[in-house]
Design a protein around this motif. Structure first.
Motif, PDB file in Angstrom:
ATOM      1  N   GLY A  37     -57.740  27.425 -17.548  1.00 25.49           N
ATOM      2  CA  GLY A  37     -56.366  27.530 -17.064  1.00 25.49           C
ATOM      3  C   GLY A  37     -56.310  27.916 -15.596  1.00 25.49           C
ATOM      4  O   GLY A  37     -55.461  27.422 -14.842  1.00 25.49           O
ATOM      5  N   GLY A  40     -56.890  24.940 -13.619  1.00 26.77           N
ATOM      6  CA  GLY A  40     -55.676  24.125 -13.604  1.00 26.77           C
ATOM      7  C   GLY A  40     -54.639  24.650 -12.633  1.00 26.77           C
ATOM      8  O   GLY A  40     -53.965  23.882 -11.941  1.00 26.77           O
ATOM      9  N   ALA A  44     -53.251  22.621  -9.397  1.00 27.14           N
ATOM     10  CA  ALA A  44     -51.808  22.432  -9.225  1.00 27.14           C
ATOM     11  C   ALA A  44     -51.317  23.059  -7.922  1.00 27.14           C
ATOM     12  O   ALA A  44     -50.354  22.572  -7.321  1.00 27.14           O
ATOM     13  N   PHE A  50     -48.454  18.198  -8.185  1.00 32.13           N
ATOM     14  CA  PHE A  50     -48.542  18.920  -9.452  1.00 32.13           C
ATOM     15  C   PHE A  50     -47.833  20.277  -9.445  1.00 32.13           C
ATOM     16  O   PHE A  50     -47.908  21.009 -10.428  1.00 32.13           O
ATOM     17  N   HIS A  53     -45.685  21.231 -12.397  1.00 31.71           N
ATOM     18  CA  HIS A  53     -46.390  21.369 -13.673  1.00 31.71           C
ATOM     19  C   HIS A  53     -47.336  22.559 -13.694  1.00 31.71           C
ATOM     20  O   HIS A  53     -48.171  22.668 -14.596  1.00 31.71           O
ATOM     21  N   TRP A  55     -46.729  25.456 -14.539  1.00 33.85           N
ATOM     22  CA  TRP A  55     -46.434  26.350 -15.660  1.00 33.85           C
ATOM     23  C   TRP A  55     -47.337  26.072 -16.863  1.00 33.85           C
ATOM     24  O   TRP A  55     -47.583  26.971 -17.669  1.00 33.85           O
ATOM     25  N   VAL A  56     -47.869  24.858 -16.972  1.00 37.76           N
ATOM     26  CA  VAL A  56     -48.708  24.518 -18.129  1.00 37.76           C
ATOM     27  C   VAL A  56     -50.018  25.327 -18.129  1.00 37.76           C
ATOM     28  O   VAL A  56     -50.309  26.017 -19.109  1.00 37.76           O
ATOM     29  N   PRO A  57     -50.814  25.292 -17.057  1.00 36.46           N
ATOM     30  CA  PRO A  57     -52.011  26.134 -17.078  1.00 36.46           C
ATOM     31  C   PRO A  57     -51.683  27.624 -17.031  1.00 36.46           C
ATOM     32  O   PRO A  57     -52.427  28.450 -17.555  1.00 36.46           O
ATOM     33  N   LEU A  59     -49.162  29.038 -18.597  1.00 38.99           N
ATOM     34  CA  LEU A  59     -48.880  29.385 -19.992  1.00 38.99           C
ATOM     35  C   LEU A  59     -50.178  29.462 -20.800  1.00 38.99           C
ATOM     36  O   LEU A  59     -50.315  30.330 -21.675  1.00 38.99           O
ATOM     37  N   LEU A  60     -51.116  28.594 -20.502  1.00 40.24           N
ATOM     38  CA  LEU A  60     -52.419  28.631 -21.174  1.00 40.24           C
ATOM     39  C   LEU A  60     -53.134  29.954 -20.908  1.00 40.24           C
ATOM     40  O   LEU A  60     -53.700  30.558 -21.819  1.00 40.24           O
TER      41      LEU A  60
END
Length: 81
Positions: A37, A40, A44, A50, A53, A55-57, A59-60
């Protein structure tokens, strides 16, 4: 013929997910997930495309931290008792 009550000397069966080995393995795996993460988030942050986006890593990482904290709490309860 009815069965008597359970004898006192029987040990409780520990579920597989509450064993020390599984907890240590889960801890190592979640640290690897956190590093993934973090990579990521770095990608990003470097690439402006990126940014939405990120927030995806993130959140991971947060979810891996939650699992790490609960696993450490479980391991502490093993060693304290």
């Amino acid at each position: 013929m009815s069965l008597g009550p359970n004898p006192v000397f029987r040990k409780a069966i520990v579920p597989w997910y509450e064993s020390k080995r599984i907890c240590w393995g889960l801890l190592v795996f979640m640290i690897l997930v956190m590093l993934f993460g973090a990579a990521g988030v770095y990608v990003a942050a470097v690439n402006p495309v990126f940014h939405p986006h990120m927030w995806v890593p993130g959140l991971l990482i947060v979810m891996a931290l939650v699992v790490i904290v609960s696993t450490i709490r479980q391991l502490l309860s093993f060693y304290i008792d």
